[in-house]
Motif scaffolding. Structure first.
Motif, PDB file in Angstrom:
ATOM      1  N   TYR A 176       0.825  -1.206   0.000  1.00  0.00           N
ATOM      2  CA  TYR A 176       0.000   0.000   0.000  1.00  0.00           C
ATOM      3  C   TYR A 176       0.861   1.258   0.000  1.00  0.00           C
ATOM      4  O   TYR A 176       0.612   2.190  -0.775  1.00  0.00           O
ATOM      5  N   GLN A 177       1.899   1.290   0.833  1.00  0.00           N
ATOM      6  CA  GLN A 177       2.779   2.459   0.875  1.00  0.00           C
ATOM      7  C   GLN A 177       3.528   2.628  -0.442  1.00  0.00           C
ATOM      8  O   GLN A 177       3.791   3.752  -0.879  1.00  0.00           O
ATOM      9  N   SER A 178       3.867   1.524  -1.099  1.00  0.00           N
ATOM     10  CA  SER A 178       4.535   1.608  -2.398  1.00  0.00           C
ATOM     11  C   SER A 178       3.614   2.236  -3.438  1.00  0.00           C
ATOM     12  O   SER A 178       4.033   3.112  -4.207  1.00  0.00           O
ATOM     13  N   LEU A 179       2.348   1.818  -3.451  1.00  0.00           N
ATOM     14  CA  LEU A 179       1.386   2.400  -4.388  1.00  0.00           C
ATOM     15  C   LEU A 179       1.195   3.895  -4.130  1.00  0.00           C
ATOM     16  O   LEU A 179       1.132   4.697  -5.064  1.00  0.00           O
ATOM     17  N   LYS A 180       1.109   4.266  -2.850  1.00  0.00           N
ATOM     18  CA  LYS A 180       0.921   5.673  -2.518  1.00  0.00           C
ATOM     19  C   LYS A 180       2.145   6.494  -2.923  1.00  0.00           C
ATOM     20  O   LYS A 180       2.023   7.619  -3.411  1.00  0.00           O
ATOM     21  N   SER A 181       3.346   5.946  -2.723  1.00  0.00           N
ATOM     22  CA  SER A 181       4.568   6.686  -3.061  1.00  0.00           C
ATOM     23  C   SER A 181       4.700   6.903  -4.563  1.00  0.00           C
ATOM     24  O   SER A 181       5.338   7.845  -5.015  1.00  0.00           O
ATOM     25  N   LEU A 182       4.066   6.021  -5.343  1.00  0.00           N
ATOM     26  CA  LEU A 182       4.091   6.143  -6.807  1.00  0.00           C
ATOM     27  C   LEU A 182       3.071   7.143  -7.333  1.00  0.00           C
ATOM     28  O   LEU A 182       3.061   7.438  -8.521  1.00  0.00           O
ATOM     29  N   ARG A 183       2.182   7.641  -6.441  1.00  0.00           N
ATOM     30  CA  ARG A 183       1.041   8.441  -6.893  1.00  0.00           C
ATOM     31  C   ARG A 183       0.285   7.670  -7.987  1.00  0.00           C
ATOM     32  O   ARG A 183       0.006   8.172  -9.069  1.00  0.00           O
ATOM     33  N   TRP A 184      -0.045   6.443  -7.652  1.00  0.00           N
ATOM     34  CA  TRP A 184      -0.645   5.486  -8.583  1.00  0.00           C
ATOM     35  C   TRP A 184      -1.876   6.082  -9.248  1.00  0.00           C
ATOM     36  O   TRP A 184      -2.790   6.556  -8.588  1.00  0.00           O
ATOM     37  N   SER A 185      -1.898   6.087 -10.568  1.00  0.00           N
ATOM     38  CA  SER A 185      -2.961   6.768 -11.310  1.00  0.00           C
ATOM     39  C   SER A 185      -4.209   5.917 -11.480  1.00  0.00           C
ATOM     40  O   SER A 185      -5.297   6.441 -11.720  1.00  0.00           O
ATOM     41  N   ASP A 186      -4.093   4.595 -11.361  1.00  0.00           N
ATOM     42  CA  ASP A 186      -5.252   3.729 -11.492  1.00  0.00           C
ATOM     43  C   ASP A 186      -5.978   3.626 -10.156  1.00  0.00           C
ATOM     44  O   ASP A 186      -5.441   4.000  -9.111  1.00  0.00           O
ATOM     45  N   ALA A 187      -7.206   3.089 -10.182  1.00  0.00           N
ATOM     46  CA  ALA A 187      -7.972   2.936  -8.951  1.00  0.00           C
ATOM     47  C   ALA A 187      -7.348   1.925  -8.009  1.00  0.00           C
ATOM     48  O   ALA A 187      -7.543   1.982  -6.799  1.00  0.00           O
ATOM     49  N   GLY A 188      -6.584   0.999  -8.572  1.00  0.00           N
ATOM     50  CA  GLY A 188      -5.961  -0.022  -7.743  1.00  0.00           C
ATOM     51  C   GLY A 188      -5.107  -0.943  -8.582  1.00  0.00           C
ATOM     52  O   GLY A 188      -4.671  -0.574  -9.675  1.00  0.00           O
ATOM     53  N   ALA A 189      -4.890  -2.156  -8.085  1.00  0.00           N
ATOM     54  CA  ALA A 189      -4.067  -3.122  -8.805  1.00  0.00           C
ATOM     55  C   ALA A 189      -4.526  -4.537  -8.448  1.00  0.00           C
ATOM     56  O   ALA A 189      -4.844  -4.831  -7.292  1.00  0.00           O
ATOM     57  N   TRP A 190      -4.555  -5.399  -9.453  1.00  0.00           N
ATOM     58  CA  TRP A 190      -4.902  -6.797  -9.216  1.00  0.00           C
ATOM     59  C   TRP A 190      -3.849  -7.475  -8.351  1.00  0.00           C
ATOM     60  O   TRP A 190      -2.650  -7.242  -8.520  1.00  0.00           O
ATOM     61  N   ALA A 242      -9.401 -10.569  -6.756  1.00  0.00           N
ATOM     62  CA  ALA A 242      -9.156  -9.497  -5.782  1.00  0.00           C
ATOM     63  C   ALA A 242      -8.308  -8.374  -6.348  1.00  0.00           C
ATOM     64  O   ALA A 242      -7.344  -8.598  -7.090  1.00  0.00           O
ATOM     65  N   MET A 243      -8.670  -7.159  -5.951  1.00  0.00           N
ATOM     66  CA  MET A 243      -7.923  -5.956  -6.285  1.00  0.00           C
ATOM     67  C   MET A 243      -7.655  -5.171  -5.008  1.00  0.00           C
ATOM     68  O   MET A 243      -8.530  -5.069  -4.147  1.00  0.00           O
ATOM     69  N   ILE A 244      -6.455  -4.623  -4.877  1.00  0.00           N
ATOM     70  CA  ILE A 244      -6.156  -3.710  -3.773  1.00  0.00           C
ATOM     71  C   ILE A 244      -6.440  -2.290  -4.246  1.00  0.00           C
ATOM     72  O   ILE A 244      -5.979  -1.870  -5.318  1.00  0.00           O
ATOM     73  N   ASN A 245      -7.239  -1.561  -3.474  1.00  0.00           N
ATOM     74  CA  ASN A 245      -7.634  -0.201  -3.837  1.00  0.00           C
ATOM     75  C   ASN A 245      -6.569   0.788  -3.376  1.00  0.00           C
ATOM     76  O   ASN A 245      -6.105   0.734  -2.238  1.00  0.00           O
ATOM     77  N   VAL A 246      -6.183   1.708  -4.246  1.00  0.00           N
ATOM     78  CA  VAL A 246      -5.103   2.626  -3.916  1.00  0.00           C
ATOM     79  C   VAL A 246      -5.542   3.713  -2.936  1.00  0.00           C
ATOM     80  O   VAL A 246      -4.717   4.264  -2.202  1.00  0.00           O
ATOM     81  N   ASP A 247      -6.834   4.020  -2.875  1.00  0.00           N
ATOM     82  CA  ASP A 247      -7.302   5.084  -1.982  1.00  0.00           C
ATOM     83  C   ASP A 247      -7.262   4.667  -0.517  1.00  0.00           C
ATOM     84  O   ASP A 247      -6.813   5.426   0.345  1.00  0.00           O
ATOM     85  N   ASP A 248      -7.769   3.463  -0.219  1.00  0.00           N
ATOM     86  CA  ASP A 248      -7.865   3.051   1.180  1.00  0.00           C
ATOM     87  C   ASP A 248      -7.075   1.786   1.499  1.00  0.00           C
ATOM     88  O   ASP A 248      -7.027   1.364   2.647  1.00  0.00           O
TER      89      ASP A 248
END
Length: 349
Positions: free
Chosen positions: A265-279, A320-326
């Motif tokens: 989760y912290q890695s996705l946030k540090s990337l400013r991930w543009s998608d809603a999440g990731a599979w 399952a997908m991990i959501n980048v927002d929460d």
């Protein structure tokens, strides 16, 4: 002079409290499974969970009730103002938010989902109790939606139509710290999120020698617990993402602990991930409600949003997908193009 200045600040402070509930959003008495993020708000004796996933009213209510909650009940103007101002301050992306008012049991008799009558309403003119059989579709529009594009006024829509998928707000009764439900605390992993070069060709020699060949869509590679994690921003269905990971000798990411969850989760946030999440690699396609990783091992740790995963027995939402927002996990259709997402491959070293 000083007294006059102080008194002039009182309305400002009171206004701030009305919008934000308290100067510090105290989540200590919220149920442990609720994430400690900006999407959970404390308000009087309840905790409000703001959900960005778009559902029908029926599914949104089921989602709330599966975790012991309900769609939010708004009994007075102050709570209406708090919710509307909170959502607009967050620049909420959906123009509509489901709330718990419905007249599906008796046309024109509006109640909350716990059966109590509405004693307050913030209806758009002609909606709700005033939206009777003089209107041809009134008998099918039995559930209330707060319209953020209409100053928060409520309108009634069909409860189950696929045409009306919207975000929602669940509310959960607070529990005292003295009960057997201590507040959930998250210990961030000790692993440091490294600064990653922008392209595979500029990766360090160690990474280039150890990790497999990179697909051009790869935006990031990280070492973590003797694995190479590859974050890919190209949109694919879960099935196609899984096949792509396997084709390069890997698998969709497995998350086995809170430490793993926090790192990803912290890695996705540090990337400013543009998608809603990731599979990620969790699926129950081989047995509804029995979640496993793609290598067949059981999912013993989960970070599911309430009502998802093992609690969401929907036969066509099996991946399952991990959501980048929460950071929460959600289950979606594995093959539908409308759910194409970014994904994370894992290569064990």
């Amino acid at each position: 002079m000083v007294k006059t200045a102080v008194m002039s600040l009182v309305p400002l402070v009171l206004g701030f409290v009305t919008v934000y509930g308290s100067l510090v959003d105290d989540l200590r008495d919220c149920l442990p499974f609720l994430p400690r993020t900006q999407y959970v708000k404390s308000y009087n004796d309840v905790c409000l969970f703001l959900l960005k996933r778009k559902l029908t009213w029926n599914d949104a209510q089921s989602n709330c009730s599966s975790g012991g909650g309900r769609l939010v009940q708004i009994q007075y103007q102050a709570k209406q103002d708090f919710l509307y101002n909170t959502l607009t301050a967050m620049k909420w992306t959906d123009w509509g938010v489901w709330i718990g008012a419905t007249d599906h049991d008796s046309e024109g008799t509006w109640k909350w989902t716990d059966g109590t009558n509405l004693t307050y309403g913030f209806w758009h003119p002609g909606e709700g109790p005033a939206h009777g059989f003089l209107f041809s579709k009134a008998g099918f529009e039995d559930c209330a939606l707060m319209r953020l594009d209409d100053s928060g006024r409520w309108r009634d829509y069909d409860c189950g139509s696929i045409l009306h998928h919207h975000t929602s707000v669940c509310e959960y009764q607070k529990v005292k710290e003295s009960t057997s439900y201590p507040p959930k605390t998250t210990t961030l992993p000790t692993t440091t999120v490294p600064t990653i070069p922008s392209s595979p060709s500029t990766l360090s020699t160690t990474v280039r020698q150890t990790c497999p060949s990179f697909h051009p869509e790869a935006s990031l590679v990280q070492y973590y617990k003797k694995s190479c994690l590859r974050f890919v921003i190209g949109d694919k269905s879960w099935n196609d993402a899984n096949a792509e990971c396997i084709s390069q000798g890997g698998l969709l990411l497995q998350i086995h602990s809170q430490q793993d969850q926090d790192f990803v989760y912290q890695s996705l946030k540090s990337l400013r991930w543009s998608d809603a999440g990731a599979w990620i690699g969790a699926t129950d396609r081989d047995g509804e409600g029995h979640w496993t990783w793609t290598d067949g091992s059981p999912v013993n740790y989960g970070h599911w949003n309430p009502g998802e995963g093992s609690y969401h027995n929907t036969t066509n939402e099996n991946c399952a997908m991990i959501n980048v927002d929460d950071g929460m996990w959600y289950d979606y259709n594995c093959g539908s193009v409308i759910y194409n997402q970014a994904y994370i491959c894992q290569y064990r070293l």
